[in-house]
Write a protein that holds these residues in place. Structure first.
Motif, PDB file in Angstrom:
ATOM      1  N   UNK A 148     -63.281 111.448  21.777  1.00 30.68           N
ATOM      2  CA  UNK A 148     -63.193 109.994  21.894  1.00 30.68           C
ATOM      3  C   UNK A 148     -64.533 109.388  22.300  1.00 30.68           C
ATOM      4  N   UNK A 149     -65.215 110.031  23.217  1.00 27.28           N
ATOM      5  CA  UNK A 149     -66.519 109.540  23.669  1.00 27.28           C
ATOM      6  C   UNK A 149     -67.528 109.550  22.529  1.00 27.28           C
ATOM      7  N   UNK A 150     -67.540 110.623  21.751  1.00 23.64           N
ATOM      8  CA  UNK A 150     -68.488 110.736  20.636  1.00 23.64           C
ATOM      9  C   UNK A 150     -68.258 109.633  19.616  1.00 23.64           C
ATOM     10  N   UNK A 151     -66.991 109.325  19.324  1.00 25.35           N
ATOM     11  CA  UNK A 151     -66.682 108.266  18.359  1.00 25.35           C
ATOM     12  C   UNK A 151     -67.027 106.887  18.904  1.00 25.35           C
ATOM     13  N   UNK A 152     -66.722 106.674  20.192  1.00 29.48           N
ATOM     14  CA  UNK A 152     -66.926 105.353  20.797  1.00 29.48           C
ATOM     15  C   UNK A 152     -68.397 104.946  20.753  1.00 29.48           C
ATOM     16  N   UNK A 153     -69.291 105.906  20.927  1.00 29.01           N
ATOM     17  CA  UNK A 153     -70.721 105.596  20.923  1.00 29.01           C
ATOM     18  C   UNK A 153     -71.195 105.116  19.558  1.00 29.01           C
ATOM     19  N   UNK A 154     -70.397 105.360  18.508  1.00 22.76           N
ATOM     20  CA  UNK A 154     -70.819 105.022  17.153  1.00 22.76           C
ATOM     21  C   UNK A 154     -70.122 103.779  16.597  1.00 22.76           C
ATOM     22  N   UNK A 155     -69.225 103.172  17.359  1.00 25.85           N
ATOM     23  CA  UNK A 155     -68.482 102.008  16.881  1.00 25.85           C
ATOM     24  C   UNK A 155     -69.090 100.740  17.490  1.00 25.85           C
ATOM     25  N   UNK A 156     -69.561  99.850  16.628  1.00 27.81           N
ATOM     26  CA  UNK A 156     -70.255  98.651  17.084  1.00 27.81           C
ATOM     27  C   UNK A 156     -69.401  97.744  17.942  1.00 27.81           C
ATOM     28  N   UNK A 157     -68.126  97.526  17.575  1.00 27.81           N
ATOM     29  CA  UNK A 157     -67.267  96.628  18.350  1.00 27.81           C
ATOM     30  C   UNK A 157     -67.020  97.184  19.745  1.00 27.81           C
ATOM     31  N   UNK A 158     -66.915  98.501  19.877  1.00 30.43           N
ATOM     32  CA  UNK A 158     -66.731  99.126  21.187  1.00 30.43           C
ATOM     33  C   UNK A 158     -67.967  98.915  22.048  1.00 30.43           C
ATOM     34  N   UNK A 159     -69.143  99.051  21.458  1.00 31.78           N
ATOM     35  CA  UNK A 159     -70.383  98.852  22.214  1.00 31.78           C
ATOM     36  C   UNK A 159     -70.500  97.408  22.684  1.00 31.78           C
ATOM     37  N   UNK A 160     -70.105  96.450  21.840  1.00 31.07           N
ATOM     38  CA  UNK A 160     -70.173  95.040  22.231  1.00 31.07           C
ATOM     39  C   UNK A 160     -69.207  94.744  23.371  1.00 31.07           C
ATOM     40  N   UNK A 161     -67.990  95.281  23.273  1.00 25.63           N
ATOM     41  CA  UNK A 161     -67.002  95.080  24.332  1.00 25.63           C
ATOM     42  C   UNK A 161     -67.528  95.614  25.664  1.00 25.63           C
TER      43      UNK A 161
END
Length: 273
Positions: A171-184
């Motif tokens: 989950x951590x590896x995927x989250x670092x690559x998703x733009x909307x997650x980074x913005x949140x």
């Protein structure tokens, strides 16, 4: 995060959150290993320790989770000051704020003073959700995807255990690559920093977003202790007041950055700020 390095086995205070007891995703055995290694003088349970929302649908409380609860209660009986700050998944416990149960103090929020005199607001962090400008449909979609990724995470790490490999967060590896997650995450951090600045404090410590780390801004420090369903991290205050992010083995993942005093800019993402 930096490469894991120095082992922390002595700390003044330990902050953990988002354990989600009662769910199959809870990494209780790993947290138990950390609590056997690190003996804090004070332990903060910073919300979502028990997932009452998930338990309405299905309660999962295997031996490892029961043993973790017993260990925390033993710490409380043995002189460790345990402060429980409920989050949004265990919000029902907020009505017990101000009470002490089995030597565990329950509070809505707290001001923690580090050994070096700095003062930090400690809260779960869900109160900042209203300050983050993310479309409701996107949040709902993100929650559904998150649950799917957690199921994949369980399968992946079950296979890794069979192969004798250590825990790894998909989950951590995927989250670092998703733009909307980074913005949140960035907007959430800014809201927390601004709140600490408004209260005249030196920083903020919380959880909620399942993303551990440090950030400096407005002349104050933001610290997130992470979670125990994906990343398996905690925040440790050393005897001299320095803060470190550690993993389930007590290895240092990150150290607090230097904070440069600065006037806060207008926080454009904040509502009614």
């Amino acid at each position: 995060m930096s490469t894991p390095s120095e082992i922390v086995d002595t700390c003044r205070t330990l902050f953990i959150s988002d354990v989600h007891l009662g769910t199959p995703d809870c990494q209780a055995a790993l947290l138990g290993r950390l609590l056997r290694r690190v003996r804090p003088e004070r332990l903060y349970l910073v919300g979502d320790v028990v997932d009452l929302i998930a338990m309405r649908r299905r309660a999962v409380l295997p031996p490892a989770q029961q043993q973790l609860v017993a260990r925390i209660l033993r710490l409380a009986r043995g002189g460790c000051e345990v402060i429980y700050i409920p989050g949004n998944h265990d919000a029902a416990f907020r009505r017990l704020s101000g009470l002490r149960i089995h030597n565990v103090r329950i509070e809505r929020r707290w001001i923690h003073e580090l050994a070096d005199g700095r003062r930090f607001l400690v809260s779960h962090g869900d109160e900042f959700d209203t300050h983050v400008r993310i479309a409701p449909w996107l949040l709902a979609l993100g929650d559904g995807m998150h649950q799917f990724v957690l199921r994949l995470n369980r399968w992946c790490n079950g296979l890794r255990r069979t192969l004798g490999l250590p825990y790894w967060s998909l989950a951590s590896a995927l989250k670092r690559r998703v733009g909307s997650a980074r913005r949140y995450i960035a907007q959430f951090e800014q809201a927390a920093l601004h709140q600490a600045w408004r209260e005249g404090l030196d920083g903020y410590i919380g959880g909620h977003i399942h993303q551990a780390g440090f950030r400096a801004g407005y002349g104050v420090l933001y610290a997130n202790d992470g979670d125990w369903v994906e990343h398996c991290t905690a925040l440790a205050e050393l005897p001299d007041g320095r803060l470190r992010l550690v993993d389930w083995q007590g290895r240092t993942l990150a150290t607090e950055p230097h904070v440069v005093p600065a006037p806060p800019p207008t926080p454009g993402v904040l509502v009614n700020a």
